[in-house]
Design a protein around this motif. Structure first.
Motif, PDB file in Angstrom:
ATOM      1  N   THR A  17      38.334  -5.753 -20.640  1.00  0.00           N
ATOM      2  CA  THR A  17      37.484  -6.328 -19.638  1.00  0.00           C
ATOM      3  C   THR A  17      38.247  -6.566 -18.366  1.00  0.00           C
ATOM      4  O   THR A  17      37.540  -6.411 -17.199  1.00  0.00           O
ATOM      5  N   PHE A  18      39.340  -7.140 -18.478  1.00  0.00           N
ATOM      6  CA  PHE A  18      40.129  -7.506 -17.013  1.00  0.00           C
ATOM      7  C   PHE A  18      40.434  -6.080 -16.524  1.00  0.00           C
ATOM      8  O   PHE A  18      40.640  -6.443 -15.481  1.00  0.00           O
ATOM      9  N   ARG A  19      41.029  -5.124 -17.183  1.00  0.00           N
ATOM     10  CA  ARG A  19      41.338  -3.785 -16.705  1.00  0.00           C
ATOM     11  C   ARG A  19      40.123  -3.435 -16.035  1.00  0.00           C
ATOM     12  O   ARG A  19      40.309  -2.876 -14.855  1.00  0.00           O
ATOM     13  N   ALA A  20      38.850  -3.350 -16.615  1.00  0.00           N
ATOM     14  CA  ALA A  20      37.938  -2.873 -15.921  1.00  0.00           C
ATOM     15  C   ALA A  20      37.151  -3.396 -14.658  1.00  0.00           C
ATOM     16  O   ALA A  20      36.973  -2.742 -13.740  1.00  0.00           O
ATOM     17  N   LEU A  21      37.162  -4.975 -14.997  1.00  0.00           N
ATOM     18  CA  LEU A  21      36.821  -5.810 -13.894  1.00  0.00           C
ATOM     19  C   LEU A  21      37.460  -5.683 -12.515  1.00  0.00           C
ATOM     20  O   LEU A  21      37.358  -5.963 -11.438  1.00  0.00           O
ATOM     21  N   ILE A  40      45.637 -11.861 -30.599  1.00  0.00           N
ATOM     22  CA  ILE A  40      47.014 -12.419 -29.812  1.00  0.00           C
ATOM     23  C   ILE A  40      47.297 -11.145 -28.862  1.00  0.00           C
ATOM     24  O   ILE A  40      47.759 -11.490 -27.646  1.00  0.00           O
ATOM     25  N   ARG A  41      47.540 -10.030 -29.483  1.00  0.00           N
ATOM     26  CA  ARG A  41      47.995  -8.769 -28.653  1.00  0.00           C
ATOM     27  C   ARG A  41      47.135  -8.451 -27.579  1.00  0.00           C
ATOM     28  O   ARG A  41      47.531  -8.091 -26.476  1.00  0.00           O
ATOM     29  N   SER A  42      45.847  -8.559 -27.550  1.00  0.00           N
ATOM     30  CA  SER A  42      44.867  -8.160 -26.632  1.00  0.00           C
ATOM     31  C   SER A  42      45.110  -9.210 -25.494  1.00  0.00           C
ATOM     32  O   SER A  42      45.146  -8.932 -24.251  1.00  0.00           O
ATOM     33  N   ILE A  43      45.096 -10.701 -25.726  1.00  0.00           N
ATOM     34  CA  ILE A  43      45.507 -11.716 -24.605  1.00  0.00           C
ATOM     35  C   ILE A  43      46.814 -11.484 -24.147  1.00  0.00           C
ATOM     36  O   ILE A  43      46.801 -11.411 -22.830  1.00  0.00           O
ATOM     37  N   ALA A  44      47.930 -10.844 -24.996  1.00  0.00           N
ATOM     38  CA  ALA A  44      49.009 -10.843 -24.353  1.00  0.00           C
ATOM     39  C   ALA A  44      49.042  -9.570 -23.252  1.00  0.00           C
ATOM     40  O   ALA A  44      49.768  -9.468 -22.310  1.00  0.00           O
ATOM     41  N   MET A  45      48.312  -8.514 -23.732  1.00  0.00           N
ATOM     42  CA  MET A  45      48.413  -7.308 -22.736  1.00  0.00           C
ATOM     43  C   MET A  45      47.594  -7.760 -21.440  1.00  0.00           C
ATOM     44  O   MET A  45      47.921  -7.429 -20.499  1.00  0.00           O
ATOM     45  N   MET A  46      46.496  -8.691 -21.760  1.00  0.00           N
ATOM     46  CA  MET A  46      45.713  -9.159 -20.216  1.00  0.00           C
ATOM     47  C   MET A  46      46.819  -9.889 -19.525  1.00  0.00           C
ATOM     48  O   MET A  46      46.995  -9.652 -18.419  1.00  0.00           O
ATOM     49  N   ASP A  65      49.608  -6.989 -12.046  1.00  0.00           N
ATOM     50  CA  ASP A  65      49.467  -5.472 -11.766  1.00  0.00           C
ATOM     51  C   ASP A  65      47.920  -4.975 -11.346  1.00  0.00           C
ATOM     52  O   ASP A  65      47.707  -3.887 -10.909  1.00  0.00           O
ATOM     53  N   GLN A  66      47.184  -5.847 -11.484  1.00  0.00           N
ATOM     54  CA  GLN A  66      45.628  -5.528 -11.414  1.00  0.00           C
ATOM     55  C   GLN A  66      45.012  -5.695  -9.985  1.00  0.00           C
ATOM     56  O   GLN A  66      43.884  -5.375  -9.832  1.00  0.00           O
TER      57      GLN A  66
END
Length: 363
Positions: free
Chosen positions: A200-204, A244-250, A256-257
Motif C-alpha cells: 500500500t505504501f509503495r503504491a500510494l 513484522i516483515r511487511s511493516i519493516a519493509m514499509m 525512498d518513496q
C-alpha cells in the motif's frame, strides 16, 4: 473496448462465498466493468463455481492458476486488467452498496484523483453480527480540506485510521500498470500474510490527489475458521512474522518513496503503533513460539520510541520500565480502565444535566 473498471477477485477455497461475492459485483448500477476472478489452485469446488459464473455473464473473466498465495493471485489479476480504474475484492467478501462503482466514477471524473479510499463493515460469521469499522477515515476526510496524498496519509496515520488493506481503495490504472501493461507495483509474493501493508505504501507513494467514498460500501467477512490478527484464536508464527516483515519493509523504505518529512514521521509513528499491537499479539502465539515472536520485535525495537501523541509516549514509558513480557498486560489493563471510565462518565454527566434541568425547572 476496454471497460471502465477492473474488479480483481482472488479466490482460494471460497466455494460457499464466491457466488454472493460476484453477484454483488454484477448487481452494480454502473455496468461497465470486468470482474477478474483468479482461482489460485483451489482444492474445493471453487474452480467449477468460477466457470459457472463466467458462463452466466461475459463480464466475468476467470484465470485458473497453480496455488501461489494471495499476492500471486492479485498480481495475475492485475496483469490481466484492462480497466481505467482497478478495485480489489476478496472472494469471501461482498459489496453492499449497489452504487459503489457509480460513486467511484463520479469521484474520479474531472478531479485529478489517483486513488479513492473507502471503509468496510465487518461481518462476524460465527456470531452472525455486523460491526462498524473502528477507523476514523470519514471524520478525517470531512474535517480536513487538503486532498494531496502526503497530507491525507499523515492525518490518517496520526489518528490510527490508515486503511492498509488493498481492497479498501480504488486505484487509477497508471498507479499499478505502465502503458505496456507491465506491473509497476507488484505484490511481494514472498509474503503469505500482511502483504497489503508494505504494498500500500509503495503504491500510494505514486499518488498525488485522493478522494473518499463514504458509507462503508464493502462487507469484510470474519470467517469462523479465521486465524487473522484480529481473531481470538492461536496465531501462527508465520502470520506474525510476515506482519513484522511487511511493516519493516514499509519502514525501511520511508525515505525512498518521495514522502514529505511529516509523512515520514507519521510512518514512523504507524510502525510504533504496530509494535505495541504486535506485543499484544505475542500473547496469542503458541507457548513454544512466544519467545521467537518477541525476538522478532527485538530486531525492530527502535520503532517503540517513534510514537506520536500522549498515548504512544505513555506506552513507551511502560515498555522502557517493564519490557516485552509485562508491557502488554499493563497496557491491556490501562485500556480496560479507560473503557470503563468512558462508560461511567456519560452516566454521570447525564445525571448531572438532569439535576441541573430539574433545578432550573423549580426556579
Amino acid at each position: 473496448m476496454a471497460p471502465c473498471f477492473s474488479i480483481i477477485v482472488p479466490a482460494y477455497n471460497v466455494e460457499p462465498y464466491l457466488t454472493p461475492c460476484i453477484e454483488s459485483v454484477l448487481a452494480q448500477s454502473f455496468g461497465d466493468f470486468e470482474a477478474i476472478v483468479v482461482d489460485d489452485g483451489s482444492t474445493d469446488g471453487t474452480p467449477a463455481v468460477c466457470d459457472k459464473l463466467a458462463q452466466r455473464d461475459d463480464r466475468v473473466v476467470v484465470i485458473h492458476k497453480p496455488n501461489g498465495g494471495l499476492s500471486s493471485a492479485r498480481n495475475a489479476g492485475t496483469a490481466r486488467a484492462r480497466g481505467t480504474y482497478i478495485v480489489y475484492l476478496d472472494g469471501d467478501d461482498w459489496i453492499r452498496d449497489k452504487r459503489l462503482l457509480e460513486r467511484c466514477l463520479n469521484a474520479f471524473s474531472g478531479r485529478d484523483v489517483d486513488v479513492l479510499f473507502f471503509d468496510a463493515v465487518k461481518f462476524d460469521e460465527e456470531e452472525n453480527v455486523f460491526y462498524r469499522s473502528t477507523l476514523r477515515m470519514e471524520e478525517v476526510f470531512l474535517h480536513f480540506e487538503k486532498r494531496d496524498m502526503d497530507s491525507v496519509s499523515t492525518q490518517l496515520m496520526s489518528s490510527d485510521s490508515f486503511p492498509v488493506a488493498a481492497w479498501k481503495k480504488a486505484y487509477a490504472r497508471e498507479l499499478l500498470l505502465d502503458d505496456a501493461g507491465e506491473l509497476r507495483c507488484p505484490f511481494d509474493e514472498n509474503l503469505s500474510y500482511s502483504e497489503d501493508i508494505e504494498w500500500t505504501f509503495r503504491a500510494l507513494s505514486r499518488a498525488r490527489r485522493v478522494g473518499y467514498v463514504s458509507g462503508s460500501p464493502i462487507v469484510y467477512r470474519l470467517r469462523a475458521d479465521s486465524s487473522s490478527l484480529t481473531s481470538t484464536k492461536t496465531l501462527s508464527l508465520k502470520r506474525f512474522s510476515d506482519q513484522i516483515r511487511s511493516i519493516a519493509m514499509m519502514y525501511d523504505r520511508r525515505f525512498d518513496q518521495g514522502w514529505r518529512s511529516e509523512t515520514v514521521r507519521a510512518i514512523e509513528g504507524y510502525a510504533s503503533y504496530q509494535f505495541y499491537v504486535s506485543l499484544f499479539v505475542t500473547l496469542r502465539l503458541s507457548e513454544g513460539d512466544v519467545e521467537q515472536g518477541r525476538n522478532l520485535l527485538r530486531q525492530h525495537v527502535e520503532w517503540a520510541a517513534k510514537g506520536i501523541g500522549t498515548k504512544a509516549k505513555l506506552s513507551y514509558v511502560v515498555f522502557s520500565v517493564f519490557g516485552y513480557r509485562a508491557t502488554p498486560h499493563i497496557l491491556g489493563a490501562l485500556r480496560q480502565l479507560t473503557i470503563l471510565a468512558r462508560k461511567l462518565m456519560p452516566v454521570r454527566c447525564a445525571r448531572f444535566d438532569g439535576e441541573q434541568s430539574e433545578a432550573r425547572g423549580n426556579q
